[in-house]
Design a protein around this motif. Structure first.
Motif, PDB file in Angstrom:
ATOM      1  N   ARG A   1       0.822  -1.215   0.000  1.00  0.00           N
ATOM      2  CA  ARG A   1       0.000   0.000   0.000  1.00  0.00           C
ATOM      3  C   ARG A   1       0.857   1.267   0.000  1.00  0.00           C
ATOM      4  O   ARG A   1       0.421   2.302  -0.494  1.00  0.00           O
ATOM      5  CB  ARG A   1      -0.951  -0.041   1.198  1.00  0.00           C
TER       6      ARG A   1
ATOM      7  N   ALA B   1     -17.425  -0.172   7.459  1.00  0.00           N
ATOM      8  CA  ALA B   1     -16.633   0.497   6.427  1.00  0.00           C
ATOM      9  C   ALA B   1     -15.159   0.398   6.786  1.00  0.00           C
ATOM     10  O   ALA B   1     -14.768   0.469   7.949  1.00  0.00           O
ATOM     11  CB  ALA B   1     -17.051   1.959   6.310  1.00  0.00           C
ATOM     12  N   LEU B   2     -14.329   0.228   5.771  1.00  0.00           N
ATOM     13  CA  LEU B   2     -12.885   0.133   5.955  1.00  0.00           C
ATOM     14  C   LEU B   2     -12.199   1.147   5.058  1.00  0.00           C
ATOM     15  O   LEU B   2     -12.441   1.180   3.851  1.00  0.00           O
ATOM     16  CB  LEU B   2     -12.395  -1.275   5.617  1.00  0.00           C
ATOM     17  N   HIS B   3     -11.346   1.951   5.652  1.00  0.00           N
ATOM     18  CA  HIS B   3     -10.558   2.905   4.875  1.00  0.00           C
ATOM     19  C   HIS B   3      -9.198   2.289   4.596  1.00  0.00           C
ATOM     20  O   HIS B   3      -8.383   2.137   5.498  1.00  0.00           O
ATOM     21  CB  HIS B   3     -10.393   4.217   5.629  1.00  0.00           C
ATOM     22  N   VAL B   4      -8.981   1.889   3.347  1.00  0.00           N
ATOM     23  CA  VAL B   4      -7.700   1.306   2.947  1.00  0.00           C
ATOM     24  C   VAL B   4      -6.742   2.438   2.607  1.00  0.00           C
ATOM     25  O   VAL B   4      -6.994   3.228   1.701  1.00  0.00           O
ATOM     26  CB  VAL B   4      -7.864   0.352   1.752  1.00  0.00           C
ATOM     27  N   VAL B   5      -5.639   2.519   3.343  1.00  0.00           N
ATOM     28  CA  VAL B   5      -4.675   3.616   3.204  1.00  0.00           C
ATOM     29  C   VAL B   5      -3.651   3.265   2.136  1.00  0.00           C
ATOM     30  O   VAL B   5      -3.007   2.215   2.200  1.00  0.00           O
ATOM     31  CB  VAL B   5      -3.950   3.874   4.537  1.00  0.00           C
TER      32      VAL B   5
ATOM     33  N   ARG C   1     -10.984  -6.330   3.086  1.00  0.00           N
ATOM     34  CA  ARG C   1     -11.992  -5.945   2.096  1.00  0.00           C
ATOM     35  C   ARG C   1     -12.076  -6.973   0.963  1.00  0.00           C
ATOM     36  O   ARG C   1     -13.169  -7.345   0.523  1.00  0.00           O
ATOM     37  CB  ARG C   1     -11.632  -4.576   1.511  1.00  0.00           C
TER      38      ARG C   1
ATOM     39  N   GLU D   1      -6.655   3.865  12.049  1.00  0.00           N
ATOM     40  CA  GLU D   1      -7.834   3.170  11.530  1.00  0.00           C
ATOM     41  C   GLU D   1      -8.176   1.963  12.401  1.00  0.00           C
ATOM     42  O   GLU D   1      -9.356   1.681  12.642  1.00  0.00           O
ATOM     43  CB  GLU D   1      -7.576   2.740  10.080  1.00  0.00           C
TER      44      GLU D   1
ATOM     45  N   ARG E   1     -10.071   3.165  15.375  1.00  0.00           N
ATOM     46  CA  ARG E   1     -11.449   3.484  15.010  1.00  0.00           C
ATOM     47  C   ARG E   1     -12.269   2.213  14.822  1.00  0.00           C
ATOM     48  O   ARG E   1     -13.427   2.118  15.282  1.00  0.00           O
ATOM     49  CB  ARG E   1     -11.468   4.305  13.708  1.00  0.00           C
TER      50      ARG E   1
ATOM     51  N   GLU F   1      -2.776   3.488   9.437  1.00  0.00           N
ATOM     52  CA  GLU F   1      -3.489   2.239   9.677  1.00  0.00           C
ATOM     53  C   GLU F   1      -3.688   1.995  11.167  1.00  0.00           C
ATOM     54  O   GLU F   1      -4.695   1.404  11.579  1.00  0.00           O
ATOM     55  CB  GLU F   1      -2.744   1.071   9.035  1.00  0.00           C
TER      56      GLU F   1
ATOM     57  N   ASP G   1      -3.501  -0.998  -4.103  1.00  0.00           N
ATOM     58  CA  ASP G   1      -4.722  -0.941  -3.293  1.00  0.00           C
ATOM     59  C   ASP G   1      -5.212  -2.355  -3.018  1.00  0.00           C
ATOM     60  O   ASP G   1      -6.107  -2.870  -3.697  1.00  0.00           O
ATOM     61  CB  ASP G   1      -5.784  -0.120  -4.015  1.00  0.00           C
TER      62      ASP G   1
ATOM     63  N   ASP H   1      -6.150  -5.071   0.346  1.00  0.00           N
ATOM     64  CA  ASP H   1      -6.318  -5.315   1.768  1.00  0.00           C
ATOM     65  C   ASP H   1      -7.289  -6.481   1.896  1.00  0.00           C
ATOM     66  O   ASP H   1      -8.430  -6.410   1.434  1.00  0.00           O
ATOM     67  CB  ASP H   1      -6.871  -4.077   2.480  1.00  0.00           C
TER      68      ASP H   1
END
Length: 535
Positions: A389, A413-417, A399, A437, A440, A434, A394, A396
């Protein structure tokens, strides 16, 4: 998994649908190629327009089965958010075990093919670097430890051996610098041979597997529960990830799902494991840059997280929390209060640490443009996790191959950095983001907790001859767990492809954009496991 013709299987990949009953994972496809003739053509289709990446390679000894041969399964996955595996299954003549090498087409196959040659005696014909990988100097010729006939309890004789062949560069001002395999401190052994001109690294030849323990051989014939304890202990700092990967593969075979509360607790544990690893790794990078405030702060924050782990699970590595069928321990309100307070303080400490790093010109200068891993190289090597990443890939598995709480009907929801620079600073930045994240996500998982059972029972014995495959996003990236039961429901074959396994070759390439004194920074910015790789 269903056995389809090559054309049908590739059409299923292209169309995103499979019109067949394919078993525990309905989206998966297995293609029988018979002998090896169609393998390169099939691979070319998968990696071409469909942009699939090599997930793992699993060899099996089936000489005692009706086919009387060896088999190799090349498992591919899409690059992107589509939960699917396409397995190319080929039969290998046990008398003349050869397969065409895929390494020039698929660079990520390099180590897989060398390992297959060492442990099964299956020769990848045309491999550009056929040196031994797993077995080391003195291992007797013609002894293949993952063949069924090999007795894993016996000690093999050590034969006289010449020096391991390595690249030799000659010329004015060219030096070789051997480092390891034994290092200062407590890190595990690995040998790094630098070829340099002055301080500039021209080439790095990394050699690992000094602590190969034969764990996959050890698991053959074990009951599913006994084998779980081995899988969970493949690596200390990846205990949750490897335990969960084994469990989800086992649960596929048993056709059961962990209860909703158990899935949430599993993901809480996985994120806590990611968190203490990421924060500790930020501190380790600071140590490589001689920024002692950063390394001390990272160790302090990691220590508090691991003390919290001990309150949650009875040990600092969260072992024994995840078990086949669910989880062993619940999270009481008192423990959840401790968790919330610890994570709040951790977030504040991490934010302060990153401010000190990002505003320190000497640290930033050491990290910027050091150990650059180009995007295409990361794709070609199927690099995983933070390293991928940080080079703009992109990917992960939370996901792309949902597991734990992400496999729920309404996943969080997942925020992929991702960032694109691909250097040591980028890898540190991704880790810090991360970690935030993960904090969170743990809060989100806790809010979703509802009363309910913690485990479901697995059938005894388990169905024989079935395959489970699970992919877990560990702290170091995507780990692929492949499991098959024998006729009695015990473990016939288990194979782990850890993220470090695919990432170590990338370290050697990234080092070529650095100077010798900065190699500790490059190495620590990847922060890979020897143990997960060596197995």
């Amino acid at each position: 998994m269903a056995d389809l013709t090559l054309i049908d299987a590739l059409r299923a990949v292209a169309n995103g649908s499979v019109d067949a009953d394919v078993g525990p994972r309905p989206s998966d496809v297995t293609v029988h190629l018979g002998r090896t003739g169609d393998l390169p053509a099939a691979v070319a289709v998968l990696i071409g327009p469909h942009s699939m990446a090599l997930a793992t390679v699993v060899a099996t000894d089936e000489t005692a089965m009706p086919d009387g041969d060896l088999k190799v399964r090349y498992v591919f996955e899409p690059i992107g958010a589509l939960d699917r595996f396409v397995t190319l299954l080929i039969s290998v003549d046990a008398v003349r075990p050869e397969v065409p090498s895929l390494t020039t087409m698929v660079p990520a196959a390099n180590w897989h093919e060398r390992e297959m040659q060492d442990l099964f005696g299956i020769v990848p014909v045309g491999h550009p670097d056929p040196r031994p990988l797993v077995v080391h100097d003195g291992w007797p010729q013609g002894v293949f430890p993952l063949r069924k006939a090999f007795d894993g309890s016996r000690r093999v004789p050590v034969e006289p051996a010449e020096e391991f062949p390595h690249l030799i560069a000659e010329g004015e001002g060219v030096f070789e610098i051997p480092v390891g395999p034994i290092h200062a401190g407590i890190i595990e052994p690995g040998h790094f041979r630098f070829t340099s001109v002055g301080e500039t690294v021209l080439h790095l030849d990394a050699r690992l597997f000094y602590t190969h323990r034969g764990l996959e051989k050890r698991m053959e014939g074990l009951s599913p529960l006994d084998a779980f304890y081995v899988a969970e202990r493949i690596c200390g700092v990846c205990s949750v990830a490897h335990g969960l990967g084994y469990c989800e593969a086992l649960e596929q075979i048993a056709s059961v799902d962990a209860p909703p509360r158990a899935r949430l607790i599993r993901s809480i544990a996985l994120e806590l494991e990611r968190l203490y690893n990421h924060i500790g790794d930020v501190g380790n990078v600071c140590a490589g840059a001689s920024f002692h405030y950063g390394s001390a702060t990272g160790m302090r924050l990691k220590e508090r997280l691991q003390q919290m782990n001990e309150r949650l699970a009875g040990n600092r590595f969260l072992r024994g929390l995840v078990v086949p069928g669910g989880v062993r321990l619940d999270l009481s309100d008192d423990l959840l209060a401790v968790l919330a307070a610890t994570l709040k303080d951790t977030l504040a400490g991490l934010n302060g640490l990153m401010r000190h790093i990002e505003t320190n010109p000497s640290v930033v200068d050491r990290l910027d443009d050091t150990g650059v891993l180009q995007h295409q190289v990361a794709v070609d090597l199927a690099v995983a996790g933070v390293a991928a990443r940080a080079s703009g890939v992109d990917r992960d598995a939370r996901r792309d191959h949902p597991h734990g709480a992400f496999a729920s009907p309404e996943p969080p929801a997942l925020h992929v950095v991702t960032v694109s620079e691909g250097d040591a600073m980028a890898r540190m930045t991704v880790r810090a983001l991360e970690a935030r994240e993960s904090i969170r996500l743990v809060g989100e998982f806790v809010r979703r907790l509802k009363p309910g059972p913690l485990q479901v029972a697995l059938a005894e014995p388990l169905p024989g001859g079935r395959i489970g495959i699970a992919t877990i996003e560990s702290a170091r990236g995507e780990a692929v767990h492949w499991l098959r039961t024998d006729a009695g429901g015990r473990v016939d074959r288990y194979h782990l492809r850890s993220p470090s396994y695919h990432n170590w070759p990338a370290v050697a390439l990234a080092a070529e954009s650095a100077i010798v004194p900065d190699f500790p920074l490059v190495n620590k910015s990847f922060e890979l496991c020897y143990s997960c790789t060596d197995r």
